[in-house]
Design an enzyme around this catalytic site. Sequence first.
Site, PDB file in Angstrom:
ATOM      1  N   GLU A 265      38.883  37.979  41.460  1.00 53.25           N
ATOM      2  CA  GLU A 265      39.744  38.785  42.250  1.00 53.25           C
ATOM      3  C   GLU A 265      40.901  39.497  41.033  1.00 53.25           C
ATOM      4  O   GLU A 265      41.183  40.652  41.120  1.00 53.25           O
ATOM      5  CB  GLU A 265      40.147  38.509  43.574  1.00 53.25           C
ATOM      6  CG  GLU A 265      39.423  37.996  44.186  1.00 53.25           C
ATOM      7  CD  GLU A 265      38.009  38.807  44.730  1.00 53.25           C
ATOM      8  OE1 GLU A 265      38.106  40.232  44.598  1.00 53.25           O
ATOM      9  OE2 GLU A 265      37.016  38.377  44.934  1.00 53.25           O
ATOM     10  N   HIS A 268      39.518  41.901  39.203  1.00 50.55           N
ATOM     11  CA  HIS A 268      39.472  43.311  39.983  1.00 50.55           C
ATOM     12  C   HIS A 268      40.832  43.903  39.914  1.00 50.55           C
ATOM     13  O   HIS A 268      40.935  45.158  39.780  1.00 50.55           O
ATOM     14  CB  HIS A 268      38.926  43.075  41.284  1.00 50.55           C
ATOM     15  CG  HIS A 268      37.470  42.850  41.576  1.00 50.55           C
ATOM     16  ND1 HIS A 268      36.526  43.825  40.957  1.00 50.55           N
ATOM     17  CD2 HIS A 268      36.953  41.845  42.197  1.00 50.55           C
ATOM     18  CE1 HIS A 268      35.535  43.243  41.468  1.00 50.55           C
ATOM     19  NE2 HIS A 268      35.540  42.176  41.926  1.00 50.55           N
TER      20      HIS A 268
HETATM   21 ZN    ZN Z   1      33.889  41.147  42.991  1.00 46.41          ZN
END
Ligand code: ZN
Length: 498
Positions: A265, A268
């Site tokens: 994450e 991201h």
């Molecule tokens: Zn992902």
Amino acid sequence: MNEHFEKLQRYLEPVQALQGALTLFQWDNETLAPPAANEQSSRIVGALTDVYLNAFLRPEIFQLLTELKGEKDTLSEKEKAIVRELNKEYENLMVIPKEEYRAFQELTMKAAVVWAKAREEDDFASFSPYLKEIVETQKRFAGYRRKEGQSLYDVLLSDYEPDFTEKDLDDFFAIIREELVPLVKEMAEKADSIPDSFLYGHYPADKQSAFCEMLAEYIGFEKEKGVIAQSAHPFTTNLHNKDVRITNHFYENSLPSAIFSVIHEGGHGIYEMGIADDLTMTPIGGGATMAMHESQSRFYENILGRSEAFWKPLYPKLQETYPEQLAGISLETFLRAINKSQPSLIRTEADELTYCLHILIRYELEKLLIAGELCVEDLPKAWKDKYREYLGIVPDTDREGVLQDTHWAWGNFGYFPSYAIGSAIGAQLLAAMKKDMDLDACLQASNLAAVKEYLGKHIHQYGKLYGCNELLQKTTGEKFNARYYVAYLREKYHRLYA
Ligand code: ZN
């Protein structure tokens, strides 16, 4: 600035603000909202969604977009990209009759609830009629939207990966099938020789939380622009490039789960934080495509996060955090354990190597469903057959089989391939990056800033300004090429298991 574009921007501002409000509500629902809030909050979200759609689908915006079609030459690159994205969304929404669109939204909301119960009770038959209707509706919608030469699956795919057609994916997955299925089998035979039970001892949540917090910052997730909360399933969301939110989840009987979630994450998040100031909060202010986003999270999680160079400076810190649990466990043993490859039934728990076979299976099945060559009733059996064929294991229940993912219940067909394409893009970027910098030396020196700078310069800053292949062409000198991925996995696993 073009007069019409200037006007357009004024109409877009409230649209963007409403989108932000919806994002915040969603975030809150998943993280902090009390359980009893759900029903009333859903009504607020429903009403806000209506306001949002009305603000976006107003005739003035449509009129301006029509005018701008003839004025492309007067627009900058960025403005052109914004108009392109808006037109795409408009076209999609305009060709589907409003009542049908609304009915589909209601259907998927119901289907998601039915799916959750069906999964809980291992009862595919109760979900089957809903899935059947979803498949039929998606086929009909794709029919409305289809352009000349497109297959129905092409249309669905274009929502996530506009640069890829069914034919491209057939070629890509043929490589995966030919090259990786044998490699997975080869590695599975050796899996027993790799001890990893120490990863699943007792790891108190508070210590995990502190370590993951440190880790997020270590890889470049900036605290001033981002927060980390907890939710049932880790995810990333953002309001703009200076407010990026990720979540994590702690299992006290698993060390790797939260560590690799936060790196994933975080990847991201770093992407979203890296989008240029003049693009954020515009229709091109997100990641280029789903696959490009996933390429960044997986690059951090797998290519960096499971490498020796990454852990060299970090492993002593991990051992300090868990002196008893990791006593006598060498860095080498740890690395082999976090990279252990073994066929498993659940996609989200799959290792780096077997993961794309789970995607291959979903791709083949959803293509058959959309082409009308497989009916929903026969899906559980087809699922088992594919798992037997590609992974050599068969789920006893549909719960561990066809009912495990929520995506089809939400109507998301053409979505799964992005995960595999993203993994492959990561390997292609790695090959290019290694020509420009000594990646291992950077990682060993804890210089993650250099990695972030490279990705920021070549990928992140551009948002959706360029498509997937255009970005790859600029960065790596060629379009998407799956061979890098196969070569990367072969080299890595043969080295690890040697
Ligand atoms: Zn992902």
